[in-house]
Design a protein around this motif. Structure first.
Motif, PDB file in Angstrom:
ATOM      1  N   LEU A 329       0.799  -1.210   0.000  1.00 43.38           N
ATOM      2  CA  LEU A 329       0.000   0.000   0.000  1.00 43.38           C
ATOM      3  C   LEU A 329       0.842   1.276   0.000  1.00 43.38           C
ATOM      4  CD1 LEU A 329      -2.683  -1.034   2.628  1.00 43.38           C
ATOM      5  CD2 LEU A 329      -3.018  -0.803   0.169  1.00 43.38           C
ATOM      6  N   ARG A 330       0.301   2.308  -0.637  1.00 43.47           N
ATOM      7  CA  ARG A 330       0.973   3.604  -0.646  1.00 43.47           C
ATOM      8  C   ARG A 330       1.046   4.197   0.761  1.00 43.47           C
ATOM      9  NH1 ARG A 330       2.051   7.392  -4.701  1.00 43.47           N
ATOM     10  NH2 ARG A 330       2.367   9.512  -3.938  1.00 43.47           N
ATOM     11  N   GLU A 331       0.070   3.863   1.627  1.00 47.59           N
ATOM     12  CA  GLU A 331       0.116   4.362   2.999  1.00 47.59           C
ATOM     13  C   GLU A 331       1.229   3.693   3.785  1.00 47.59           C
ATOM     14  OE1 GLU A 331      -3.355   1.721   5.146  1.00 47.59           O
ATOM     15  OE2 GLU A 331      -3.963   3.228   3.689  1.00 47.59           O
ATOM     16  N   GLY A 332       1.727   2.564   3.286  1.00 47.77           N
ATOM     17  CA  GLY A 332       2.905   1.925   3.842  1.00 47.77           C
ATOM     18  C   GLY A 332       2.656   1.100   5.096  1.00 47.77           C
ATOM     19  N   LEU A 333       3.744   0.587   5.644  1.00 49.15           N
ATOM     20  CA  LEU A 333       3.724  -0.266   6.822  1.00 49.15           C
ATOM     21  C   LEU A 333       4.235   0.516   8.021  1.00 49.15           C
ATOM     22  CD1 LEU A 333       3.457  -3.104   8.168  1.00 49.15           C
ATOM     23  CD2 LEU A 333       5.834  -3.520   7.455  1.00 49.15           C
ATOM     24  N   ASP A 334       3.455   0.522   9.081  1.00 45.40           N
ATOM     25  CA  ASP A 334       3.810   1.234  10.307  1.00 45.40           C
ATOM     26  C   ASP A 334       4.838   0.404  11.082  1.00 45.40           C
ATOM     27  OD1 ASP A 334       4.003   2.511  12.729  1.00 45.40           O
ATOM     28  OD2 ASP A 334       1.848   2.705  13.040  1.00 45.40           O
ATOM     29  N   MET A 335       6.104   0.768  10.960  1.00 44.24           N
ATOM     30  CA  MET A 335       7.166  -0.004  11.605  1.00 44.24           C
ATOM     31  C   MET A 335       7.193   0.217  13.112  1.00 44.24           C
ATOM     32  SD  MET A 335       8.410  -1.877   9.292  1.00 44.24           S
ATOM     33  CE  MET A 335       9.969  -2.527   9.925  1.00 44.24           C
ATOM     34  N   GLN A 336       6.633   1.333  13.592  1.00 47.10           N
ATOM     35  CA  GLN A 336       6.534   1.532  15.038  1.00 47.10           C
ATOM     36  C   GLN A 336       5.558   0.528  15.644  1.00 47.10           C
ATOM     37  OE1 GLN A 336       5.435   5.668  15.090  1.00 47.10           O
ATOM     38  NE2 GLN A 336       7.555   6.393  14.953  1.00 47.10           N
ATOM     39  N   PRO A 346      13.345  -1.838  14.456  1.00 44.43           N
ATOM     40  CA  PRO A 346      13.261  -1.915  12.996  1.00 44.43           C
ATOM     41  C   PRO A 346      14.275  -1.029  12.274  1.00 44.43           C
ATOM     42  CG  PRO A 346      11.583  -0.429  13.827  1.00 44.43           C
ATOM     43  CD  PRO A 346      12.313  -0.957  15.029  1.00 44.43           C
ATOM     44  N   ALA A 347      15.034  -0.224  13.024  1.00 50.67           N
ATOM     45  CA  ALA A 347      15.919   0.749  12.372  1.00 50.67           C
ATOM     46  C   ALA A 347      16.890   0.111  11.372  1.00 50.67           C
ATOM     47  CB  ALA A 347      16.676   1.551  13.419  1.00 50.67           C
ATOM     48  N   PRO A 348      17.543  -1.035  11.710  1.00 50.22           N
ATOM     49  CA  PRO A 348      18.497  -1.598  10.741  1.00 50.22           C
ATOM     50  C   PRO A 348      17.863  -1.989   9.410  1.00 50.22           C
ATOM     51  CG  PRO A 348      18.885  -2.495  12.926  1.00 50.22           C
ATOM     52  CD  PRO A 348      17.606  -1.735  13.007  1.00 50.22           C
ATOM     53  N   VAL A 349      16.690  -2.642   9.446  1.00 52.27           N
ATOM     54  CA  VAL A 349      16.086  -3.054   8.181  1.00 52.27           C
ATOM     55  C   VAL A 349      15.543  -1.853   7.425  1.00 52.27           C
ATOM     56  CG1 VAL A 349      13.734  -3.554   9.047  1.00 52.27           C
ATOM     57  CG2 VAL A 349      14.633  -4.784   7.060  1.00 52.27           C
ATOM     58  N   ILE A 350      15.044  -0.830   8.130  1.00 55.04           N
ATOM     59  CA  ILE A 350      14.609   0.394   7.458  1.00 55.04           C
ATOM     60  C   ILE A 350      15.782   1.027   6.727  1.00 55.04           C
ATOM     61  CG2 ILE A 350      13.766   2.745   7.808  1.00 55.04           C
ATOM     62  CD1 ILE A 350      12.087   1.690  10.135  1.00 55.04           C
ATOM     63  N   GLN A 351      16.937   1.096   7.408  1.00 52.01           N
ATOM     64  CA  GLN A 351      18.126   1.689   6.791  1.00 52.01           C
ATOM     65  C   GLN A 351      18.568   0.877   5.578  1.00 52.01           C
ATOM     66  OE1 GLN A 351      19.576   4.671   8.127  1.00 52.01           O
ATOM     67  NE2 GLN A 351      20.343   4.615   6.028  1.00 52.01           N
ATOM     68  N   LEU A 353      16.774  -1.117   3.608  1.00 55.43           N
ATOM     69  CA  LEU A 353      15.834  -0.992   2.497  1.00 55.43           C
ATOM     70  C   LEU A 353      15.876   0.400   1.881  1.00 55.43           C
ATOM     71  CD1 LEU A 353      12.812  -2.924   4.053  1.00 55.43           C
ATOM     72  CD2 LEU A 353      14.249  -3.692   2.154  1.00 55.43           C
ATOM     73  N   THR A 354      16.078   1.398   2.712  1.00 55.89           N
ATOM     74  CA  THR A 354      16.191   2.769   2.206  1.00 55.89           C
ATOM     75  C   THR A 354      17.453   2.930   1.374  1.00 55.89           C
ATOM     76  OG1 THR A 354      14.991   3.594   4.145  1.00 55.89           O
ATOM     77  CG2 THR A 354      16.221   5.212   2.856  1.00 55.89           C
ATOM     78  N   ASP A 355      18.565   2.414   1.883  1.00 59.72           N
ATOM     79  CA  ASP A 355      19.838   2.505   1.156  1.00 59.72           C
ATOM     80  C   ASP A 355      19.769   1.755  -0.174  1.00 59.72           C
ATOM     81  OD1 ASP A 355      20.845   3.991   3.226  1.00 59.72           O
ATOM     82  OD2 ASP A 355      22.029   2.356   4.102  1.00 59.72           O
ATOM     83  N   SER A 356      18.972   0.697  -0.229  1.00 60.72           N
ATOM     84  CA  SER A 356      18.832  -0.089  -1.460  1.00 60.72           C
ATOM     85  C   SER A 356      17.857   0.540  -2.449  1.00 60.72           C
ATOM     86  CB  SER A 356      18.346  -1.507  -1.131  1.00 60.72           C
ATOM     87  OG  SER A 356      19.243  -2.163  -0.257  1.00 60.72           O
ATOM     88  N   GLY A 357      17.235   1.648  -2.045  1.00 60.13           N
ATOM     89  CA  GLY A 357      16.281   2.299  -2.931  1.00 60.13           C
ATOM     90  C   GLY A 357      14.960   1.577  -3.055  1.00 60.13           C
ATOM     91  N   LEU A 358      14.656   0.706  -2.094  1.00 58.99           N
ATOM     92  CA  LEU A 358      13.431  -0.097  -2.169  1.00 58.99           C
ATOM     93  C   LEU A 358      12.254   0.540  -1.435  1.00 58.99           C
ATOM     94  CD1 LEU A 358      15.034  -3.617  -1.624  1.00 58.99           C
ATOM     95  CD2 LEU A 358      14.062  -2.737  -3.756  1.00 58.99           C
ATOM     96  N   VAL A 359      12.539   1.385  -0.452  1.00 52.53           N
ATOM     97  CA  VAL A 359      11.467   2.048   0.298  1.00 52.53           C
ATOM     98  C   VAL A 359      11.892   3.473   0.630  1.00 52.53           C
ATOM     99  CG1 VAL A 359      10.745  -0.138   1.382  1.00 52.53           C
ATOM    100  CG2 VAL A 359      12.234   1.450   2.647  1.00 52.53           C
ATOM    101  N   THR A 360      10.882   4.279   0.947  1.00 55.79           N
ATOM    102  CA  THR A 360      11.117   5.537   1.637  1.00 55.79           C
ATOM    103  C   THR A 360      10.496   5.400   3.025  1.00 55.79           C
ATOM    104  OG1 THR A 360       9.058   6.487   0.785  1.00 55.79           O
ATOM    105  CG2 THR A 360      11.074   6.880  -0.489  1.00 55.79           C
ATOM    106  N   CYS A 361      10.938   6.219   3.948  1.00 54.81           N
ATOM    107  CA  CYS A 361      10.414   6.148   5.317  1.00 54.81           C
ATOM    108  C   CYS A 361       9.923   7.535   5.729  1.00 54.81           C
ATOM    109  CB  CYS A 361      11.490   5.665   6.286  1.00 54.81           C
ATOM    110  SG  CYS A 361      10.869   5.407   7.971  1.00 54.81           S
ATOM    111  N   THR A 362       8.649   7.591   6.123  1.00 51.49           N
ATOM    112  CA  THR A 362       8.032   8.846   6.550  1.00 51.49           C
ATOM    113  C   THR A 362       7.271   8.600   7.839  1.00 51.49           C
ATOM    114  OG1 THR A 362       7.772   9.513   4.239  1.00 51.49           O
ATOM    115  CG2 THR A 362       6.480  10.714   5.874  1.00 51.49           C
ATOM    116  N   GLN A 363       7.655   9.288   8.889  1.00 50.02           N
ATOM    117  CA  GLN A 363       6.985   9.190  10.186  1.00 50.02           C
ATOM    118  C   GLN A 363       6.817   7.734  10.636  1.00 50.02           C
ATOM    119  OE1 GLN A 363       3.420  11.511   9.427  1.00 50.02           O
ATOM    120  NE2 GLN A 363       4.386  13.350  10.258  1.00 50.02           N
ATOM    121  N   GLY A 364       7.889   6.979  10.453  1.00 48.38           N
ATOM    122  CA  GLY A 364       7.899   5.601  10.928  1.00 48.38           C
ATOM    123  C   GLY A 364       7.221   4.604  10.019  1.00 48.38           C
ATOM    124  N   ARG A 365       6.711   5.057   8.883  1.00 48.77           N
ATOM    125  CA  ARG A 365       6.064   4.149   7.933  1.00 48.77           C
ATOM    126  C   ARG A 365       6.982   3.954   6.736  1.00 48.77           C
ATOM    127  NH1 ARG A 365       0.560   3.931   9.609  1.00 48.77           N
ATOM    128  NH2 ARG A 365       0.104   2.535   7.864  1.00 48.77           N
TER     129      ARG A 365
END
Length: 389
Positions: A329-336, A346-351, A353-365
């Motif tokens: 979903l465009r609303e994304g997954l709430d990692m908090q 969740p910080a390591p996997v967020i980092q 995936l972000t570094d790989s260009g696979l996701v963006t992270c906004t307000q924990g989602r």
């Protein structure tokens, strides 16, 4: 709605072309049988302490719901209203094959409370329609969408990409034709070939080429760009809509809300009260109806909810589904929220995936990028590996 006039070569849905399948499960009697199942399901819900609010969405799928008379579909909406209630402003949708409806049929739906119609367009290119064994023409789609718009219904179209012999230019033609209709919702699905279908057998024998993953990725990028140029934003991996015109019913599935499934093979999802619990705790449960309409009808005639089986969804499986669906979903997954449920940072996997260009992270989602949508299984698997024990 399990009936079709003809079975398409790629289809493995629970559909039947015979008008009468026994035990009351016929096209002529289907609305009565489905209404009886609704009554049994409602009684079952009451007996199990499931107090559902008025229906916020209703969706007729299939099969081809519109091979039944419009009066039958309107009658079933009335039964839902009488049993559960229908919330003000509810979304009420039917799927339709473009060659099974005309303006008079669509007007009946609109007068009967329908708000939305989803046309199975699939392609605007004649040779692709032939390969898919579709019986309609592009003109049928135009006529149906225009009639829906004139009746005040929201119109959506479904497309399929990756059919054998479909070129990128063919696909652009189909997407352009869909967008030129002025629809405010577009679904585009990669062709899935099942070995038991007629198309699957032809591909296995070598008489049709197998769909190609790289070709499908190119076509996904094409539809995403063209939809966005037309003002439709992706809100789920395979769906684009103008703001406010998302399919609320399908969003309910992706958000894991409760729904009651009616008809052969239909699935239901409930939050069940825990036995003997005074705290209001619940657990998730999934049930599915008997597949064959004859046996389905027999169970209804015997006064039983026609479940073929059910399962409790344990907390681990529920979390897995939340992750998998949220990452579509465009609303994304709430990692908090995932952190609160698992205790895993969740910080390591967020980092990663972000570094790989696979996701963006906004307000924990975390929200899949275009690349993350193309590699969505990879994104899901990496989150699973990071947070699930």
């Amino acid at each position: 709605m399990p009936f079709c006039l003809r079975r398409c070569g790629y289809c493995d849905f629970n559909t039947y072309t015979a008008p009468d399948l026994g035990a009351g499960a016929s096209r002529a009697n289907y609305a009565c049988m489905a209404a009886r199942e609704m009554e049994l399901v409602h009684d079952w819900q009451c007996a199990h302490g499931i107090a559902e609010p008025a229906a916020s969405t209703v969706f007729f799928g299939g099969g081809t719901p519109t091979v039944l008379p419009a009066d039958d579909l309107v009658f079933l909406v009335g039964r839902i209203r009488a049993l559960w209630g229908i919330a003000p402003g509810a979304e009420i949708t039917t799927e339709a094959n473009p060659d099974t409806v005309d303006a008079a049929y669509i007007d009946q739906l609109a007068k009967g409370g329908f708000t939305r119609i989803s046309f199975g367009m699939q392609s605007a290119v004649p040779h692709v329609l032939r390969t898919l064994e579709r019986t309609h023409t592009p003109a049928h789609v135009t006529r149906g969408v225009r009639a829906a718009q004139a009746a005040g219904l929201d119109a959506s179209v479904d497309l399929i990409y990756g059919a054998p012999g479909e070129s990128p230019d063919d696909w652009r033609t189909s997407v352009r034709a869909a967008l030129d209709l002025g629809v405010r919702h577009l679904s585009a699905y990669a062709l899935t070939v099942e070995p038991t279908t007629a198309m699957g057998r032809r591909i296995a024998s070598g008489t049709l080429p197998k769909p190609d993953d790289d070709d499908e990725a190119v076509k996904y990028e094409i539809v995403d760009a063209m939809a966005q140029e037309a003002g439709l934003e992706w809100y789920e991996i395979s769906n684009w809509a103008a703001p406010g015109h998302e399919s609320r019913h399908n969003l309910g599935y992706w958000r894991n809300v409760d729904w009651a499934g009616i008809g052969p093979g239909a699935h239901s999802h409930y939050r069940m009260p825990d036995e003997g619990a005074a705290s209001g705790k619940t657990h998730a449960m999934r049930a599915w109806d008997t597949l064959h309409p004859r046996r389905w009808g027999q169970q209804i005639n015997e006064g039983h909810v026609p479940f073929a089986g059910h399962e409790s969804i344990n907390p681990q499986a529920d979390l897995e589904e939340t992750i998998m669906l949220g990452l579509r979903l465009r609303e994304g997954l709430d990692m908090q929220a995932v952190h609160a449920r698992t205790g895993v940072d969740p910080a390591p996997v967020i980092q990663e995936l972000t570094d790989s260009g696979l996701v963006t992270c906004t307000q924990g989602r975390i929200i899949p990028t275009l690349r993350g949508r193309l590699l969505n299984d990879t994104v899901i698997q990496r989150v699973f590996s990071a947070v699930l024990h």
